[in-house]
Design an enzyme around this catalytic site. Structure first.
Site, PDB file in Angstrom:
ATOM      1  N   ARG A  30       0.796  -1.221   0.000  1.00 30.85           N
ATOM      2  CA  ARG A  30       0.000   0.000   0.000  1.00 30.85           C
ATOM      3  C   ARG A  30       0.838   1.286   0.000  1.00 30.85           C
ATOM      4  O   ARG A  30       0.687   2.133  -0.852  1.00 30.85           O
ATOM      5  CB  ARG A  30      -0.939   0.013   1.215  1.00 30.85           C
ATOM      6  CG  ARG A  30      -2.055   1.034   1.057  1.00 30.85           C
ATOM      7  CD  ARG A  30      -3.000   1.051   2.232  1.00 30.85           C
ATOM      8  NE  ARG A  30      -3.606  -0.248   2.499  1.00 30.85           N
ATOM      9  CZ  ARG A  30      -4.512  -0.434   3.438  1.00 30.85           C
ATOM     10  NH1 ARG A  30      -4.891   0.571   4.211  1.00 30.85           N
ATOM     11  NH2 ARG A  30      -5.036  -1.613   3.641  1.00 30.85           N
ATOM     12  N   HIS A  76      -8.454  -2.500  -6.937  1.00 30.60           N
ATOM     13  CA  HIS A  76      -8.067  -1.823  -5.684  1.00 30.60           C
ATOM     14  C   HIS A  76      -9.288  -1.589  -4.788  1.00 30.60           C
ATOM     15  O   HIS A  76      -9.878  -0.504  -4.787  1.00 30.60           O
ATOM     16  CB  HIS A  76      -7.390  -0.479  -6.018  1.00 30.60           C
ATOM     17  CG  HIS A  76      -6.623   0.106  -4.882  1.00 30.60           C
ATOM     18  ND1 HIS A  76      -5.381  -0.354  -4.490  1.00 30.60           N
ATOM     19  CD2 HIS A  76      -6.910   1.126  -4.036  1.00 30.60           C
ATOM     20  CE1 HIS A  76      -4.947   0.350  -3.477  1.00 30.60           C
ATOM     21  NE2 HIS A  76      -5.854   1.264  -3.176  1.00 30.60           N
ATOM     22  N   TYR A 120     -16.937  15.520 -11.899  1.00 31.77           N
ATOM     23  CA  TYR A 120     -16.757  16.687 -12.773  1.00 31.77           C
ATOM     24  C   TYR A 120     -15.484  16.599 -13.612  1.00 31.77           C
ATOM     25  O   TYR A 120     -15.421  17.150 -14.700  1.00 31.77           O
ATOM     26  CB  TYR A 120     -16.695  17.975 -11.946  1.00 31.77           C
ATOM     27  CG  TYR A 120     -17.929  18.228 -11.117  1.00 31.77           C
ATOM     28  CD1 TYR A 120     -19.175  18.412 -11.710  1.00 31.77           C
ATOM     29  CD2 TYR A 120     -17.853  18.277  -9.727  1.00 31.77           C
ATOM     30  CE1 TYR A 120     -20.310  18.633 -10.951  1.00 31.77           C
ATOM     31  CE2 TYR A 120     -18.984  18.503  -8.951  1.00 31.77           C
ATOM     32  CZ  TYR A 120     -20.210  18.678  -9.568  1.00 31.77           C
ATOM     33  OH  TYR A 120     -21.325  18.896  -8.811  1.00 31.77           O
TER      34      TYR A 120
END
Length: 746
Positions: A30, A76, A120
């Site tokens: 990670r 993931h 967006y």
């Protein structure tokens, strides 16, 4: 039902093992980048997912929400925010040496503004990512491993052709360890890799002829060049960075300081903090040379402007900014990465060494795959060329066959049993055919137009090219120098297309030294009104306005401008205020709330005494509580550096009624809310430490408390007003401490 078995184990051992397993999972899977591709798993998975979705640099942008959702679902499963944050950082040119994602929309700013929501924004792969990070994935160049639920395959590492760990740096906090690698210049890193490949005995010092030092996307100046060799050898250390500062001359001899580049560590909220720190320098009177500060930064770049006074010592002011703000900052280097499945702190040479080993592994796998393809192609081409020479026989075999299987058996093994031939000669020639399985399949699939003369020529030319490729690939695979040349050629092509000029200057700079202007010591008058607004004025100003000042202010104290004021409060605390922290100026200035420059809180605390710290050296203080406890304390007990201390010990439900300056020749008068007064000599009061409760000064009636304390010299007439009644203190009967006192008649 089988007998269940209880395994007894030490709880601490179980916890230790579980925590170590968790820590290693965080470290390897990670938080830390892999030394080979310089990517953390979330970055690798996001880039691979974009590649899989076909969001290439020459294709339209796609919504980030689509990318994030697909990455989370396939590779993931740790939440969308971590994936989107990784995607955003890979698109921010002010954080990365080379951006890996081409973002479209609001991806945040250098001043710390966050990116817009992923619904967006849009993104696609950057050209360098596609060409240098994700190329040749179809050539069995890297291993693929199962994803979290074993429904997909994901790359264990990306086939990155340049040392991304150095180019883009890395930041990550694992369990018990963290990584912090600065960014470097792509062109310099490529040159260093080439130098290592030509001479693997090269030293870190020699490598630094190519890699001068970090190259931060925000520019700036690294000022401890001499420390870099040790940092790059050990993989750890501290880099000192300064912002780039220029001085602009204005009309009328005025000057302005312009900051056009900031330290990399100032990205984000650091810019706002810098502006605040400069304002604080002005407010705390550390400098009087700054007139105005404004942030004029835009898309074109950073521009922070500080206007200074005409006669200001600009060089000294710049040095002050280096020392007192984050215009000079430290970047802590810890080049920790996962190497061969383990976290390891790596020096510069070791990182390049790992990278080159990885490149040779990639090249070996790539050219083995290409060689196999060319050998397969050669086999087919040779079969087709041979077939063209006996095409009439092959046509006869096909026309005489009852099935494709019979025809293929004849071509491969020469078995003619189930085939009709026009002549015995044809049958004899057919029995001599020995094509391979692959050649036979190609012959059977061959189209008739391939028999045109030009097509046969093209086939022969293609065969020659295949033979040349086989020779080339075998040479690359069997010759170290040939493979090195191929890798170097790749690096040169990447450098030619993507390298940019260095932004960060590397130099040895002298320690920033500035001289604080010595404040001219002078006596001033402290004024504080009943609302807690305080200021200091010149003694002459006070004398001119004495009558108005005495009427309007609750506390008036003569003090030194370099000294402190001591505020004693009813809850037994003493707060100290630096006189320099208070505004100094005109008599009619409003002043500043004393709460703003001290730990004193006017909403919760009540001031019972206020004095100048000079009085601590030669006086005793008389402490009296509302419950009648009394003591004398040496002023030296309060000579401390802390802003707030406990000035006395109070019993439960008690509070300070009074603190005043006293000497042993004086008389003390305690007056209570119930109208009792007790006069005794100050000598009778015990000297105590500030941490003591004291002794009883007066025996109080039920529900009575001390309200006022007066001290006066024996033999002097002193009048005070108490409960709207004028009382002459020296006419009160002199008694002993710890008496009940006498009732004052109305």
């Amino acid at each position: 039902m089988e007998d269940s078995q209880i395994i007894r184990t030490e709880y601490s051992d179980l916890m230790k093992k579980s925590y170590i397993d968790y820590a290693m999972s965080v470290i390897v899977a990670r938080a830390l980048p892999d030394v080979r591709d310089g990517l953390k798993p979330v970055q690798r998975r996001t880039l691979y997912d974009m590649y899989e979705l076909g969001i290439r640099y020459d294709k339209p942008y796609r919504k980030c929400a689509r990318i994030v959702g697909d990455t989370m679902g396939k590779y993931h499963p740790h939440g969308d925010s971590s994936i989107y944050e990784a995607l955003v950082v890979m698109a921010q040119e002010f954080k990365k040496g080379m951006v890996l994602v081409d973002g479209h929309g609001n991806f945040g700013s250098i001043e710390g503004d966050g990116a817009a929501a992923m619904r967006y924004t849009e993104a696609r792969l950057a050209k360098i990512t596609q060409e240098a990070y994700l190329a040749d994935l179809d050539k069995d160049i890297i291993d693929f491993v199962p994803n979290f639920d074993e429904t997909e395959k994901e790359p264990a590492v990306l086939p990155v052709r340049l040392p991304n760990l150095l180019v883009n740096g890395a930041e990550g906090i694992a369990v018990g360890m963290a990584t912090s690698i600065p960014t470097h210049n792509l062109g310099e890193v490529v040159d260093a890799v080439k130098a290592y490949m030509k001479n693997d005995e090269i030293t870190t010092k020699q490598l630094m002829r190519y890699i001068k030092g970090p190259d931060f996307p925000t520019g700036g100046i690294v000022v401890n060049k001499d420390d870099l060799l040790n940092i790059y050898e050990t993989g750890a250390g501290k880099i000192k960075i300064r912002g780039k500062v220029d001085v602009e001359e204005l009309k009328g001899g005025k000057k302005r300081i312009v900051i056009s580049e900031i330290p990399y560590t100032m990205i984000g909220a650091g810019i706002g903090k810098f502006l605040n720190d400069v304002c604080n320098l002005v407010e705390s009177k550390k400098t009087n040379d700054i007139v105005d500060i404004s942030n004029q930064s835009s898309k074109e770049g950073i521009r922070i402007v500080i206007d200074v006074k005409r006669d200001a010592d600009v060089e000294n002011l710049i040095n002050m900014l280096y020392k007192k703000t984050r215009l000079e900052d430290t970047f802590g280097v810890n080049m920790l990465a996962v190497a061969e499945g383990r976290p390891e702190t790596l020096g510069l040479k070791r990182i390049i060494e790992h990278h080159v080993d990885f490149q040779f592994e990639l090249a070996t796998r790539k050219y083995n795959t290409l060689l196999k393809k060319e050998l397969d192609r050669k086999e087919i081409q040779e079969g087709l060329i041979k077939a063209c020479d006996v095409i009439d026989l092959i046509i006869e075999i096909l026309r005489g066959s009852t099935s494709v299987k019979d025809a293929k058996v004849c071509l491969v093994s020469g078995i003619t049993d189930n085939i009709k031939f026009k002549s015995k000669i044809s049958q004899k020639m057919a029995s001599m055919l020995r094509f391979t399985e692959r050649q036979a399949s190609a012959i059977l699939e061959m189209r008739l137009y391939k028999l045109i003369g030009l097509e046969i020529e093209a086939l022969q030319k293609e065969h020659e090219e295949t033979l040349a490729n086989i020779t080339k690939y075998e040479d690359i695979l069997n010759n170290y120098d040939s493979m090195a040349d191929v890798i170097i050629a790749d690096l040169d092509a990447i450098k030619k297309e993507f390298a940019v000029k260095r932004k960060t200057v590397i130099e040895n700079a002298e320690e920033a030294v500035f001289e604080e202007k010595k404040i001219e010591e002078q006596e001033v008058v402290f004024l504080m009104d009943r609302f807690g607004y305080a200021k200091t004025v010149d003694v002459a100003v006070y004398e001119r306005n004495k009558e108005a000042a005495d009427q309007e202010n609750k506390y008036i104290v003569h003090c030194m401008n370099t000294g402190k004021l001591c505020l004693f409060t009813a809850d037994g605390k003493m707060h100290q205020v630096k006189v320099l922290d208070l505004p100094y100026g005109k008599f009619r200035d409003k002043g500043q709330p004393i709460d703003n420059v001290s730990n004193y809180d006017s909403t919760k605390e009540e001031i019972v005494f206020l004095c100048d710290d000079r009085q601590l050296f030669y006086t005793k203080f008389l402490f009296t509580t509302k419950q009648g406890m009394i003591k004398k304390v040496e002023g030296s007990e309060f000579q401390v550096s802390k802003r707030t201390i406990a000035a006395t010990k109070l019993q439960p439900e008690d509070a300070l009624a009074s603190v005043c300056i006293v000497n042993d020749s004086q008389n003390v008068v305690l007056m209570t809310a119930g109208g009792y007064a007790l006069r005794f000599t100050a000598e009778e009061v015990s000297d105590k430490k500030k941490g003591a409760v004291g002794v009883r000064g007066i025996r109080l009636q039920k529900k009575d408390e001390v309200e006022a304390v007066f001290v006066f010299e024996e033999g002097t007439e002193q009048k005070v007003v108490f409960h709207e009644k004028e009382i002459t203190l020296n006419r009160l009967k002199l008694a002993k401490r710890d008496g009940a006192g006498t009732k004052i008649r109305k």
